[in-house]
Design an enzyme around this catalytic site. Sequence first.
Site, PDB file in Angstrom:
ATOM      1  N   GLU A   1      41.870  57.187  41.060  1.00  0.00           N
ATOM      2  CA  GLU A   1      42.385  56.247  40.182  1.00  0.00           C
ATOM      3  C   GLU A   1      41.783  56.158  38.983  1.00  0.00           C
ATOM      4  OE1 GLU A   1      43.040  52.312  42.133  1.00  0.00           O
ATOM      5  OE2 GLU A   1      41.380  53.091  43.499  1.00  0.00           O
TER       6      GLU A   1
ATOM      7  N   SER B   1      45.368  51.697  44.894  1.00  0.00           N
ATOM      8  CA  SER B   1      46.580  51.952  44.178  1.00  0.00           C
ATOM      9  C   SER B   1      47.427  52.706  45.224  1.00  0.00           C
ATOM     10  CB  SER B   1      46.388  52.951  43.115  1.00  0.00           C
ATOM     11  OG  SER B   1      45.620  52.328  41.889  1.00  0.00           O
TER      12      SER B   1
ATOM     13  N   TYR C   1      52.677  51.690  38.884  1.00  0.00           N
ATOM     14  CA  TYR C   1      52.223  52.145  37.550  1.00  0.00           C
ATOM     15  C   TYR C   1      53.310  52.797  36.729  1.00  0.00           C
ATOM     16  CZ  TYR C   1      47.773  51.387  39.549  1.00  0.00           C
ATOM     17  OH  TYR C   1      46.804  50.727  40.207  1.00  0.00           O
TER      18      TYR C   1
ATOM     19  N   ARG D   1      41.184  40.107  43.182  1.00  0.00           N
ATOM     20  CA  ARG D   1      42.419  39.774  43.466  1.00  0.00           C
ATOM     21  C   ARG D   1      42.855  39.989  44.819  1.00  0.00           C
ATOM     22  NH1 ARG D   1      45.063  44.116  41.531  1.00  0.00           N
ATOM     23  NH2 ARG D   1      45.845  44.597  43.619  1.00  0.00           N
TER      24      ARG D   1
ATOM     25  N   ASP E   1      45.665  40.464  47.825  1.00  0.00           N
ATOM     26  CA  ASP E   1      47.030  40.937  48.007  1.00  0.00           C
ATOM     27  C   ASP E   1      47.389  40.313  49.315  1.00  0.00           C
ATOM     28  OD1 ASP E   1      46.788  42.046  45.768  1.00  0.00           O
ATOM     29  OD2 ASP E   1      46.603  44.086  46.813  1.00  0.00           O
TER      30      ASP E   1
ATOM     31  N   GLU F   1      44.596  42.902  51.661  1.00  0.00           N
ATOM     32  CA  GLU F   1      43.167  43.314  51.033  1.00  0.00           C
ATOM     33  C   GLU F   1      42.741  42.856  49.884  1.00  0.00           C
ATOM     34  OE1 GLU F   1      43.263  47.435  48.914  1.00  0.00           O
ATOM     35  OE2 GLU F   1      45.459  47.475  49.589  1.00  0.00           O
TER      36      GLU F   1
ATOM     37  N   ASN G   1      41.028  43.303  46.103  1.00  0.00           N
ATOM     38  CA  ASN G   1      40.508  44.263  45.176  1.00  0.00           C
ATOM     39  C   ASN G   1      39.537  43.881  44.381  1.00  0.00           C
ATOM     40  OD1 ASN G   1      40.730  45.679  42.614  1.00  0.00           O
ATOM     41  ND2 ASN G   1      42.713  46.607  43.192  1.00  0.00           N
TER      42      ASN G   1
ATOM     43  N   GLY H   1      42.808  45.941  38.101  1.00  0.00           N
ATOM     44  CA  GLY H   1      43.333  46.653  36.914  1.00  0.00           C
ATOM     45  C   GLY H   1      43.527  45.531  35.756  1.00  0.00           C
TER      46      GLY H   1
END
Length: 316
Positions: free
Chosen positions: A25, A154, A224, A263, A265, A277, A279, A283
């Site tokens: 990443e 990602s 992305y 963050r 999800d 999960e 994070n 990002g």
Amino acid sequence: MGYNVEPKIDKNTKIAVLMGGPSSEADVSRRSGKNVFNALQRLGYKNAELIEADENIAKTLRDKGIELVYNAMHGKFGEDGCIQGMLEVMEIPYTGCGVMASAVCMNKEYTKNILKEAGIPLIKSVLVRKDESYKEKIKDLKYPFMLKPVSEGSSIGMYKVNTPDEMEECFKKSLECGQDVMVEEYLQGKSVTVGVLEDGDKMFATEILEFRTKTEWYDYEAKYTAGMTEFILPAELSEEMTKRVKQVAIDAFNACACKGVSRVDFLVTQDMPYVLEINTSPGMTDLSDLPAQSKAMGIDYDTLVQIILNGASLNK
């Protein structure tokens, strides 16, 4: 409506924005890092600089007299407790989660084990180690599956498997990430994500972001590539479910001992918010979720960076 936050870090502090590194990443990290650096410049931190994380990073930080690190790294070494441990040894305060939370949340299986104990809703799954046969392990699961390398982000190395015929090839591809693989039942529902931030003694969830992809699921391309995902902000959830998702996000954040920013999800289906999960280094690119979620509640990009920077510390 804006969100006001007082700077707690001296504007003359020598700040390193760490980015890149050996992770898959790394390119996304560099985009995050450049955005964060530009924000720090606008905020008046003129001694901030962008630094690429390589094998000499400890010497670089020491030689430059760095006093604080803004961690903009994603994935291996930057998000798994490694860089955090190094900074602890060097006694350099850093942003985001500490060693333990970073290591735990980088591993999807460990995360699920802790969240299960905390009573957080989870989708049924099994872990298949790279030296094991998956056939016996998955017998109690129902197709289709999602295959997930346990320590990648990602959506790298992830595959949707619809039939047993597809399983062999997809499992081998997933293993190419060099890790054990989580096999998780695939459920249809709303894909949503919510940030959790700490501003001093105050902890709060951001607005919830829902994404509808032009791909079958929220893969690397959808994440992305501009135009591949439709973002609904705030998410189209009932008031009751909105409150529930935000509370479960905070509960998950606390259960894994996260700090500063993360963050979470979710897949929301059949009136149940399943955590997928956590994070721990979200990002910060132009297309990233956390800045958009924060903006929707009156926190612009620079203010978000200031909140995260204010939380920089050691011994976490």
